[in-house]
Design an enzyme around this catalytic site. Structure first.
Site, mmCIF file in Angstrom:
data_model
loop_
_atom_site.group_PDB
_atom_site.id
_atom_site.type_symbol
_atom_site.label_atom_id
_atom_site.label_comp_id
_atom_site.label_asym_id
_atom_site.label_seq_id
_atom_site.Cartn_x
_atom_site.Cartn_y
_atom_site.Cartn_z
ATOM 1 N N ARG A 23 0.512 2.621 -3.661
ATOM 2 C CA ARG A 23 0.520 1.108 -3.768
ATOM 3 C C ARG A 23 0.202 0.688 -2.354
ATOM 4 O O ARG A 23 0.580 0.676 -1.298
ATOM 5 C CB ARG A 23 2.147 0.529 -3.811
ATOM 6 C CG ARG A 23 2.270 -1.001 -3.412
ATOM 7 C CD ARG A 23 1.725 -1.696 -4.642
ATOM 8 N NE ARG A 23 2.147 -3.151 -4.842
ATOM 9 C CZ ARG A 23 1.576 -4.313 -5.020
ATOM 10 N NH1 ARG A 23 0.190 -4.188 -5.368
ATOM 11 N NH2 ARG A 23 1.908 -5.277 -4.943
ATOM 12 N N GLY A 24 -1.250 -0.033 -2.455
ATOM 13 C CA GLY A 24 -1.937 -0.237 -1.048
ATOM 14 C C GLY A 24 -1.133 -1.067 -0.224
ATOM 15 O O GLY A 24 -1.112 -1.033 0.975
ATOM 16 N N ASP A 26 1.961 -1.569 0.415
ATOM 17 C CA ASP A 26 3.026 -0.931 0.843
ATOM 18 C C ASP A 26 2.811 0.051 2.140
ATOM 19 O O ASP A 26 3.293 0.061 3.002
ATOM 20 C CB ASP A 26 3.842 -0.122 -0.278
ATOM 21 C CG ASP A 26 4.794 -1.033 -0.949
ATOM 22 O OD1 ASP A 26 4.546 -2.185 -0.769
ATOM 23 O OD2 ASP A 26 5.333 -0.649 -2.033
ATOM 24 N N ARG A 28 -0.817 1.459 2.885
ATOM 25 C CA ARG A 28 -2.230 2.094 2.783
ATOM 26 C C ARG A 28 -2.555 2.417 4.252
ATOM 27 O O ARG A 28 -3.198 3.321 4.466
ATOM 28 C CB ARG A 28 -3.146 1.060 2.264
ATOM 29 C CG ARG A 28 -4.689 1.282 2.521
ATOM 30 C CD ARG A 28 -5.578 0.090 1.953
ATOM 31 N NE ARG A 28 -5.320 -0.421 0.729
ATOM 32 C CZ ARG A 28 -5.766 0.021 -0.478
ATOM 33 N NH1 ARG A 28 -6.518 1.143 -0.238
ATOM 34 N NH2 ARG A 28 -5.485 -0.668 -1.402
ATOM 35 N N GLU A 90 -2.562 3.258 -13.561
ATOM 36 C CA GLU A 90 -3.032 4.572 -12.949
ATOM 37 C C GLU A 90 -2.112 5.706 -13.140
ATOM 38 O O GLU A 90 -2.559 6.868 -13.635
ATOM 39 C CB GLU A 90 -3.345 4.406 -11.559
ATOM 40 C CG GLU A 90 -3.934 5.516 -10.843
ATOM 41 C CD GLU A 90 -4.187 5.185 -9.283
ATOM 42 O OE1 GLU A 90 -5.313 4.505 -9.181
ATOM 43 O OE2 GLU A 90 -3.378 5.348 -8.517
#
Length: 772
Positions: A23-24, A26, A28, A90
């Site tokens: 989850r970007g 959160d 990245r 995904e």
């Protein structure tokens, strides 16, 4: 995970080792970024969407393709993961991939989230699904149920949970989990590689430039600056682009060892030919085989820690033999090792800036990217004195980890008087942090005599010297003063070892004979000048093998450790493609004088550890000190051990490659002796009477090719566990063995066992696979 070990399905082309799902919003720029870089630097080629998808391409199809072409999927579950429909879709693709090929491995990583919350969709996951159900129509609820089922299935796989672990250690555990099970030949790279990315990228660009020329790159910089780490990271990222590859470490140290050239030739050939290389017994033979091996395939060769021009000349001398497109990488402390007119690419490694230094230091001191509350200014002060040197940051960070503010302040008072450019003094801080004299002396002994040796052999030797070896080594590992690397060998960074040598030198700067440990050139000098004193507790003098490599003597001068076996380790040394002479200020091998007087040992009343290699001693052996506990004398030149040579306190006696024809006359009473190694003593026809060795545990007679019989007294040794007679091709008689558990009779072609002996050896042969 057994699925890792299965051969990968041939229906997919493996473009990546791992696919990273996260989850970007959160993670990245924090955890996921650190994990991605750690995976890449470990040689695990990893897909993440923001790096791999080109602008304008269909993102969804590219993601699906990346999942299909990856061997493992890593799913980072964070608190807000389920809020993203993109992430959940995904996840469905990953589960579908696993369902169609069970050999595809899915590794869930639970970052600040409990696995039960993911499995049951409770907590923040329940809130996310409540929002999804409000947005979706009744017809679309099937998709929500698919997401729920996928989360349950993946969370039930187990995986990696952060819990209360430090983030840095958690990342290393994940990398180790992946790397231990993927089938590739990446090298071990140090954790917390802060500030290395752009340096590795530059080297990658050179390695991938597409040139058909034979390229040479030189990585220059001071010791401990990270040259080897950069070379390893680049090697990991690129070795599979070449038809053959080899990383040859520690050239400077290994080139000073006996037969180091031949050992490294074997290593190179084995790597290039993927383990199919034949044995090499001399440099000329190795030169021919290397020329043949590298001429028909594009190869990547890394030569680590080259220290002088002779070594470099040998490397560049083979440049014309290499296949077009091959690359050589050299790491060195010497900026001007190559001449200006020579064609090569130079990469100068500079010190880390203050911010990167603080981050690297924090990972080692606090296991996170920044100092904890109350330690920021203290940390900045330490970082300033380290001068951006990665090794110093690592060692000092580890030594101060977990210590109180008061201890830090005390350490900083010491740092205040040490200039940044005095690297050895910075490293000395970690030595001073050892809790007692026991660990300090253990460290100095390992640095002097046991670097590169096997742990079991080292422990036996050091235990006999009244060290508490196991716990002591653990303390040294904790402070990054030593490491244990495959296959279970003690290794020490050269800067740390240099620091140890400086500690010993300062015991008596002007008189080596008054130091506690004396090595090589200093040892030769004090023996020549008869200047040794009662201060000397350990002495090592290791001269190059003098025998010609002809006939049966080829095997007498091969690479052996002091640890009891003909060494088959890939100990790293320097190889040459033509005869090269080496010299070193710390090596006695440049001298042809190998004869010394026994009188030289007269005043060394406290000498406990003596390591000699191809040294001849004249005179009365009564002069040797009676305090000897460990004696390793390879290439012992006499036909028998003199009767007046006092051995009664010995625990270890190693006389491999000796000229002994009979070991001693009659019975010698050596009540403490546990290890006796006479291997490769080609003149030995019979063994001595062992009745006076009641505590003998290991008897090693490997490749005593003219040995005919073993004295029957060996059968009465109640503590003898290991008997190695491998390669004793003329052995005809072996008595009954009562206590031996590990027996090697390989190559004993003339041995005829009697009825009683056969019954005994039937039991032994079942345990013969346990090699010493």
């Amino acid at each position: 995970m057994d699925a890792f070990r299965d051969s990968y399905s041939s229906s997919y082309r493996c473009s990546y080792h791992a696919f990273l799902s996260f989850r970007g919003q959160d993670t990245r720029k924090g955890f996921t970024d650190h994990l991605y870089r750690a995976l890449e630097l470990a040689g695990i080629h990893t897909f993440r969407d923001d790096d791999e998808i080109k602008r304008g391409e269909k993102i969804e199809s590219e993601l699906e393709k990346a999942i299909q072409e990856s061997q493992v999927s890593i799913i980072v579950f964070s608190k807000d993961y389920a809020s993203s429909r993109w992430c959940l879709n995904e996840l469905l693709k990953i589960v579908e991939r696993r369902n169609t090929d069970r050999r595809h491995v899915v590794l869930p990583v639970f970052y600040d989230v409990d696995p039960s919350n993911v499995r049951k969709q409770s907590g923040s996951f329940a809130e996310a699904f409540a929002r999804h159900e409000k947005r979706f129509s009744t017809e679309e609820m099937d998709k929500v149920e698919l997401w729920r089922r996928a989360l349950r299935d993946v969370a039930s796989l187990g995986g990696m949970v952060l819990g209360d672990r430090y983030e840095g250690q958690f990342i290393q555990d994940i990398v180790e989990e992946i790397r231990n099970n993927l089938d590739h030949a990446a090298l071990d790279v140090a954790p917390f590689l802060v500030g290395m990315d752009y340096r590795v990228i530059r080297l990658n660009m050179w390695l991938q430039d597409g040139s058909n020329d034979v390229g040479v790159a030189v990585i220059c910089g001071m010791g401990g600056i990270g040259k080897s780490t950069i070379a390893k990271a680049a090697y990991n990222r690129n070795f599979d682009r070449f038809q053959g590859s080899s990383f040859l470490a520690d050239i400077r140290e290994s080139s000073e060892q006996p037969n180091g050239v031949v050992r490294l030739q074997r290593k190179l050939l084995s790597n290039i030919q993927k383990g199919k290389a034949k044995k090499v017994y001399n440099m000329d033979e190795g030169t021919i085989r290397i020329k043949q091996a590298v001429g028909y395939k594009k190869v990547l060769i890394v030569l680590d820690d080259v220290s002088n021009r002779d070594q470099l000349n040998a490397i560049l001398g083979m440049r014309e033999w290499l296949h077009p497109g091959s690359k050589i990488i050299i790491t060195t402390r010497h900026e001007h090792l190559l001449n200006a007119h020579e064609v090569f690419k130079k990469f100068m490694v500079q010190e880390l800036d203050e911010d990167k230094s603080l981050e690297l230091f924090s990972w080692h001191a606090f296991r996170q990217s920044h100092p904890v509350e109350g330690y920021k200014e203290l940390s900045r002060h330490v970082v300033k004195h380290c001068g951006g040197l990665p090794l110093a940051l690592q060692v000092l960070g580890s030594s101060l980890s977990g210590k109180s503010v008061e201890v830090w302040q005390s350490a900083l008072q010491k740092l205040d008087v040490i200039p940044n450019d005095k690297i050895q003094k910075v490293l000395r801080i970690s030595f001073d942090s050892l809790q007692d004299d026991h660990d300090k002396n253990l460290f100095l002994h390992i640095a002097s005599f046991f670097t590169g040796k096997k742990m079991d052999y080292t422990s036996t030797m050091l235990d006999s010297l009244k060290f508490y070896t196991r716990i002591g080594i653990e303390n040294l590992v904790d402070r990054c003063l030593v490491k244990i690397q495959w296959p279970n060998r003690l290794v020490m960074h050269q800067l740390v070892r240099d620091m140890a040598m400086e500690v010993i030198r300062k015991e008596s700067p002007d008189d080596p004979g008054k130091r506690s440990r004396v090595l090589q050139k200093d040892a030769s000098n004090i023996l020549r000048k008869l200047s040794g004193t009662e201060n000397v507790k350990g002495l090592m003098l290791n001269l190059a093998c003098k025998r010609a490599l002809v006939g049966s003597d080829k095997k007498r001068c091969h690479d052996e450790d002091y640890d009891g076996n003909c060494s088959r380790r890939r100990r790293l040394g320097f190889f040459a493609w033509k005869p090269i002479s080496f010299s070193s200020t710390n090596s006695a091998s440049a001298s042809n004088e190998t004869d010394f007087e026994a009188e030289a040992f007269r005043r060394m009343h406290n000498l406990e550890l003596l390591m000699l290699n191809n040294i001849n001693v004249r005179g009365s052996y009564e002069e040797f000190p009676k305090s000897l506990i460990c004696l390793s004398w390879r290439g012992f030149h006499l036909k028998s051990v003199p009767e007046n040579f006092y051995l009664e306190n010995l625990v270890v006696l190693d006389m491999r490659n000796s000229s002994l024809q009979h070991v001693w006359n009659g019975i010698r009473f050596l009540p403490r002796l546990k290890i006796l190694n006479l291997s490769h003593s080609h003149g030995l026809r019979t063994t001595p009477n062992f009745s006076g060795l009641p505590n003998l545990e290991r008897l090693i007679l490997e490749h005593c090719i003219n040995l005919v019989e073993v004295d029957e007294s060996v059968g009465f040794l109640e503590k003898l566990l290991v008997l190695n007679l491998g390669g004793c091709k003329n052995l005809m008689k072996l008595p009954i063995l009562r206590s031996v558990r590990d027996l090697d009779l390989s190559g004993c072609s003339k041995l005829v066992l009697g009825a009683n002996t056969t019954a005994t050896t039937d039991h032994l042969q079942s345990t013969a696979s346990y090699q010493h």
